[in-house]
Design an enzyme around this catalytic site. Structure first.
Site, PDB file in Angstrom:
ATOM      1  N   TYR A  20       0.822  -1.217   0.000  1.00 49.45           N
ATOM      2  CA  TYR A  20       0.000   0.000   0.000  1.00 49.45           C
ATOM      3  C   TYR A  20       0.850   1.257   0.000  1.00 49.45           C
ATOM      4  O   TYR A  20       2.068   1.200   0.214  1.00 49.45           O
ATOM      5  CB  TYR A  20      -0.971  -0.002   1.194  1.00 49.45           C
ATOM      6  N   LYS A  56       6.449  -1.778   2.026  1.00 49.56           N
ATOM      7  CA  LYS A  56       5.224  -1.206   2.615  1.00 49.56           C
ATOM      8  C   LYS A  56       4.064  -2.180   2.413  1.00 49.56           C
ATOM      9  O   LYS A  56       3.226  -2.013   1.522  1.00 49.56           O
ATOM     10  CB  LYS A  56       4.936   0.175   2.010  1.00 49.56           C
ATOM     11  N   GLU A 104      11.718   3.178  14.286  1.00 48.55           N
ATOM     12  CA  GLU A 104      10.826   4.228  13.772  1.00 48.55           C
ATOM     13  C   GLU A 104       9.528   4.183  14.566  1.00 48.55           C
ATOM     14  O   GLU A 104       9.438   3.460  15.564  1.00 48.55           O
ATOM     15  CB  GLU A 104      10.566   4.005  12.278  1.00 48.55           C
ATOM     16  N   LEU A 137      10.917   1.711   7.190  1.00 49.42           N
ATOM     17  CA  LEU A 137      10.351   2.134   5.914  1.00 49.42           C
ATOM     18  C   LEU A 137      11.045   3.438   5.519  1.00 49.42           C
ATOM     19  O   LEU A 137      11.126   4.373   6.335  1.00 49.42           O
ATOM     20  CB  LEU A 137       8.847   2.373   6.058  1.00 49.42           C
TER      21      LEU A 137
END
Ligand code: PDD
Length: 281
Positions: free
Chosen positions: A33, A147, A179, A203
């Site tokens: 996505y 992702k 993160e 990411l």
């Protein structure tokens, strides 16, 4: 209200956009996505999102030919139909429909889902807000650079943050900050800006990429190196970046105030320049 979606090859009412029960995206999170920011009716950094989408598709071997022009046309139509001024475009591509089997067939037709959501961004004006976050163990798989919608560990940590009235959970892997559950994390320590390097542990954010260009122009020192929880708590300033939050200051982590609970000067400057760069699009 956003009410038109795009499913496979047609525009449909959001409530009529239905997915097959044997779609592999539903059964196996076999799916990638993108979340693209819309600011004043314009989409932000489409080229970076397309590049990452192609990378994610390639890494999990989904055979889908990305047509950037076609996607941009669909996005514009959705923005206009849904009267979207500020918000996000959600795009998901699943491997497709197949009788349930862990092993996928090679000739599946990927499912394409696109819709929009309104969102008010945290912008560096008189209402600019700093947020509270929590820390949490990073329980995710080892390919966070892709992702995928394989987001259960992110969701559980984000919900724990929500329960504690916090905006985000900062994830910790082997003593190092990776993160947030849906954002990249940055600290400022003695005027140096630090963030995790873009490897398989995080990411590689689109907002991160744009901000890096701004930092370079400003000739500030950026160190892309992982840092410890201790360094996070002792940072002069902390902030997060994402397409849903742009640059959002962090002023409290667990019970520790950062910069006495105030938005730091460098964070504010970066947020202002980031915001300005959106207006110059
Ligand atoms: N999340 N890290 C993770 C785990 C993310 O899910 C995201 C984005 C980011 C920031 O990436 P970008 O700057 O490209 O948005 C970092 C989106 C917004 C989401 O899942 O809603």
């Amino acid at each position: 209200m956003s009410n038109i979606a795009y499913l496979n090859s047609s525009f449909v009412k959001l409530n009529n956009a239905k997915i097959h029960i044997e779609d592999r995206g539903l059964q196996f999170a076999d799916s990638v996505y993108e979340v693209i920011a819309i600011y004043e009716k314009k989409f932000i950094d489409l080229d970076f999102h397309i590049r990452r989408l192609k990378y994610s598709l390639k890494e999990i071997d989904i055979n889908y030919k990305v047509n950037e022009k076609k996607l941009a046309f669909i996005f514009r139509k959705l923005i206009s139909n849904n009267k979207l001024n500020s918000g996000i475009i959600y795009l998901q591509i699943t491997r497709g429909i197949q009788s349930r089997d862990h092993v996928y067939k090679r000739n599946l037709k990927p499912t394409l889902i696109i819709y929009t959501k309104n969102k008010i961004f945290n912008l560096p004006n008189e209402k600019f807000k700093g947020c509270k976050v929590i820390t949490h163990i990073d329980h995710r798989w080892a390919r966070r650079d892709i992702k995928t919608v394989n987001l259960l560990p992110n969701i559980l940590a984000a919900n724990l943050a929500h329960k504690k009235n916090a905006y985000e959970a900062i994830l910790i892997h082997k003593g190092k900050i990776t993160e947030g559950t849906s954002s990249n994390i940055w600290i400022i320590h003695k005027n140096k800006i630090l963030t995790h390097p873009s490897n398989t542990n995080i990411l590689n954010g689109v907002t991160r990429t744009r901000l890096k260009l701004i930092i370079k122009k400003l000739k500030l020192i950026l160190v892309e190196k992982s840092f410890t929880q201790k360094k996070l708590f002792n940072a002069d300033e902390v902030f997060l970046t994402s397409s849903g939050s742009f640059i959002t200051p962090i002023i409290k982590i667990d019970s520790k105030l950062i910069n006495n609970g105030k938005i730091g000067n460098i964070t504010l400057k970066l947020a202002q320049l980031y915001f300005k760069s959106l207006n110059n699009e």
